[in-house]
Design a protein around this motif. Structure first.
Motif, PDB file in Angstrom:
ATOM      1  N   ARG A  56      -7.464  13.352   0.448  1.00  0.00           N
ATOM      2  CA  ARG A  56      -6.888  12.088  -0.002  1.00  0.00           C
ATOM      3  C   ARG A  56      -7.448  11.705  -1.366  1.00  0.00           C
ATOM      4  O   ARG A  56      -8.602  11.966  -1.671  1.00  0.00           O
ATOM      5  N   ARG A  57      -6.595  11.049  -2.158  1.00  0.00           N
ATOM      6  CA  ARG A  57      -7.084  10.677  -3.501  1.00  0.00           C
ATOM      7  C   ARG A  57      -8.108   9.558  -3.385  1.00  0.00           C
ATOM      8  O   ARG A  57      -7.884   8.561  -2.684  1.00  0.00           O
ATOM      9  N   MET A  58      -9.211   9.745  -4.048  1.00  0.00           N
ATOM     10  CA  MET A  58     -10.316   8.798  -3.973  1.00  0.00           C
ATOM     11  C   MET A  58     -10.971   8.688  -5.350  1.00  0.00           C
ATOM     12  O   MET A  58     -10.876   9.610  -6.167  1.00  0.00           O
ATOM     13  N   GLY A 150      -3.296   2.709 -10.091  1.00  0.00           N
ATOM     14  CA  GLY A 150      -4.748   2.810 -10.137  1.00  0.00           C
ATOM     15  C   GLY A 150      -5.254   3.758 -11.200  1.00  0.00           C
ATOM     16  O   GLY A 150      -6.463   3.985 -11.316  1.00  0.00           O
TER      17      GLY A 150
ATOM     18  N   SER B 100      -5.706  -0.499  -5.405  1.00  0.00           N
ATOM     19  CA  SER B 100      -4.887   0.642  -5.836  1.00  0.00           C
ATOM     20  C   SER B 100      -4.838   1.652  -4.701  1.00  0.00           C
ATOM     21  O   SER B 100      -5.571   1.542  -3.713  1.00  0.00           O
ATOM     22  N   GLY B 101      -3.984   2.671  -4.864  1.00  0.00           N
ATOM     23  CA  GLY B 101      -3.862   3.692  -3.827  1.00  0.00           C
ATOM     24  C   GLY B 101      -5.202   4.323  -3.495  1.00  0.00           C
ATOM     25  O   GLY B 101      -5.543   4.515  -2.318  1.00  0.00           O
ATOM     26  N   GLN B 102      -5.969   4.671  -4.513  1.00  0.00           N
ATOM     27  CA  GLN B 102      -7.260   5.311  -4.278  1.00  0.00           C
ATOM     28  C   GLN B 102      -8.213   4.387  -3.519  1.00  0.00           C
ATOM     29  O   GLN B 102      -8.923   4.824  -2.607  1.00  0.00           O
ATOM     30  N   ILE B 103      -8.246   3.122  -3.925  1.00  0.00           N
ATOM     31  CA  ILE B 103      -9.180   2.199  -3.280  1.00  0.00           C
ATOM     32  C   ILE B 103      -8.751   1.907  -1.851  1.00  0.00           C
ATOM     33  O   ILE B 103      -9.581   1.842  -0.946  1.00  0.00           O
ATOM     34  N   ARG B 104      -7.444   1.800  -1.611  1.00  0.00           N
ATOM     35  CA  ARG B 104      -6.974   1.565  -0.235  1.00  0.00           C
ATOM     36  C   ARG B 104      -7.295   2.749   0.672  1.00  0.00           C
ATOM     37  O   ARG B 104      -7.449   2.587   1.873  1.00  0.00           O
ATOM     38  N   ASN B 105      -7.368   3.958   0.097  1.00  0.00           N
ATOM     39  CA  ASN B 105      -7.734   5.125   0.902  1.00  0.00           C
ATOM     40  C   ASN B 105      -9.200   5.085   1.328  1.00  0.00           C
ATOM     41  O   ASN B 105      -9.576   5.707   2.316  1.00  0.00           O
TER      42      ASN B 105
END
Lengths: 182, 333
Positions: A56-58, A150, B100-105
């Motif tokens: 998953r992107r992080m 993001g 953002s998408g990354q932070i929600r992950n």
């Protein structure tokens, strides 16, 4: 305090001893010599450090390395299959989706993670019907922009980044349709 | 960053014992807020107790038809969960409006609730801040206040809690399950966060060592209710709310039979708009009632120089959302 951790980075097993304060980003760059993820803001605001962490992107700047012992990390460097670039990387080149390139490894990893999320049916802030079945084919430009928000690009290559991702969405959906028709 | 020890908790009770026994210990969940604050030097714990591998990542039905959301469920997974999208769309919308998408992950359900109530001066260790350094003063008052509170602030602190998710949870009457030294207890999300008063350094009512293990949602609002979450911000995405509104209403025979309204971006905590709800009960559906309800809530607003705009913005957003919900068309769900 130090800790020894094992990571799989771009398919290679790595063991490294880090100070508990070390971010995953610094472990990758300074300890393992993988400078593909970039340090932009180091505060989780810019997305330049984005990697795929266990798929998953992080943001690797906000991840402590010690907390991810055993994790599988894929950076933009590891997306290519030998000399064959990932479709997203090819599309970024074809569409001139960068200027200085500093944010690009993060953009590329984010795009790959984002397409996985979308293919899995995850909605976004601009998804009109939250209950409808959704897939890659529903990714219009507004969806791409929202889902990529993001990742900042101070050169302003956003228009071409959207175009690059749009192309990959299109070719992936077409390929799936062709496969399904067979 | 100050040095710290790191331990991975293997059971919730073990985690509570580890942190309770050490005044300088804190929990590490997704880390999206804590790691930033460690780096900024805002906090300096001597032990991080990692709760990420605790088995608190399930979403399951409760006996009364509600949902129990494990503390470690990631924000992106919760937003995408079929039961949330179908039965609590306001919560899915709020989650998707955040970060953002990354932070929600990375961000967890409990971590989202326990992100710090904060402002730019709290994050800048070179300036006085009563929340970071009690008694040092508030730089925000008289400073840049665009993102600051208009309700419930004190002379010591005007920071706001930035969560979107929590605003929807407050409107939904959610509760948190908290494990402490003396066992488990339940706290309404609405009562979890504090107003600053004389102790802005305390964001919540939790005691040292308390661990949120789950958020429990009551049964869905059900037939006749319409709900939505709307966020007003300076950028279209990846920005904190200037004002946000979580609202649900049930209309019967042209009158508001019941409503739930909470506000984000306006206070030290997610703000349940009880006065607006009271004003709406039985009111004839229409802009006049909606404006009266918003006015009732915002009568107590006390903006500071530079954020006066938030009062009409909050009023108009409440009215606009209620109008949308009361109408048969529109984008609400």
């Amino acid at each position: 305090m130090e800790a020894t951790i094992t990571l799989t980075v771009d398919g290679r097993a790595e063991t490294v001893t880090v100070d508990t304060r070390t971010s995953l980003l610094d472990a990758l760059r300074d300890r393992l010599g993988n400078t593909s993820p970039k340090k932009g803001c180091d505060h989780g605001q810019c997305g330049a450090c984005t990697v795929l962490l266990d798929g998953r992107r992080m943001l690797s700047c906000l991840a402590l390395a010690v907390a991810h012992d055993g994790a599988d990390v894929v950076t933009a460097r590891g997306l290519a299959d030998g000399d064959r670039l990932h479709a997203i990387q090819e599309a970024f080149i074809d569409h001139d989706a960068l200027q200085c390139g500093y944010c690009t490894p993060g953009q590329v990893c984010s795009a790959v993670g984002m397409l996985d999320e979308a293919a899995g049916g995850s909605p976004s802030h601009v998804t009109a019907d939250l209950t409808a079945e959704r897939g890659l084919g529903d990714l219009d430009d507004d969806e791409i922009r929202e889902r990529m928000s993001g990742n900042l690009c101070r050169c302003g290559a956003y228009v071409n980044i959207v175009a690059a991702i749009r192309e990959v969405v299109g070719t992936t959906v077409d390929a799936q349709a062709t496969t399904a028709a067979r | 960053m100050k040095p710290f020890d790191y331990q991975r908790a293997t059971t919730p009770d073990g985690a509570v014992a580890l942190v309770s026994d050490r005044p300088g210990a804190v929990y590490l969940a997704g880390g999206t807020n804590l790691v930033d604050h460690l780096r900024l030097g805002i906090v300096g714990p001597d032990l991080l107790v990692d709760v990420n591998r605790l088995p608190l990542d399930e979403v399951g039905a409760t006996e009364d038809g509600g949902l129990r959301i494990g503390a470690n469920v990631r924000n992106s997974d919760l937003a995408a969960h079929p039961a949330i999208r179908r039965d609590y769309p306001m919560l899915a919308q709020a989650l998707l409006a955040g970060a953002s998408g990354q932070i929600r992950n990375a961000a967890t359900t409990a971590g989202n609730l326990l992100q710090r109530t904060r402002c730019v001066y709290f994050q800048d260790v070179t300036t006085p801040c009563n929340k970071r350094d009690p008694g040092s003063g508030c730089t925000a008052i008289g400073g840049y206040t665009r993102y600051h509170a208009i309700l419930g602030a004190s002379e010591h602190c005007i920071a706001v809690h930035p969560s979107d998710m929590a605003v929807a949870m407050v409107a939904l009457d959610a509760t948190v399950a908290v494990l402490g030294r003396n066992g488990e207890r339940s706290i309404p999300v609405e009562e979890l966060h504090r107003l600053p008063g004389d102790h802005p350094e305390r964001d919540t009512v939790l005691e040292h060592g308390d661990l949120i293990t789950a958020v429990v949602l009551p049964p869905p609002l059900g037939a006749g209710w319409r709900c939505t979450y709307r966020k007003v911000r300076d950028r279209a995405s990846y920005a904190f709310a200037l004002v946000s509104v979580a609202a649900a209403i049930r209309v019967e025979d042209g009158r508001v039979a019941d409503s739930r309204i909470s506000l984000g971006g306006v206070a030290h905590k997610p703000w349940r708009a009880v006065k607006a709800e009271d004003a709406l009960r039985g009111a004839v559906v229409g802009d006049e009632s909606f404006a009266a309800a918003a006015g009732a809530e915002l009568a107590a607003a006390s903006p500071v120089e530079g954020n006066e705009f938030k009062v009409p913005m909050a009023r108009r957003t409440i009215v606009s959302v209620l109008r949308e919900l009361a109408g048969q068309s529109g984008e609400s769900r």
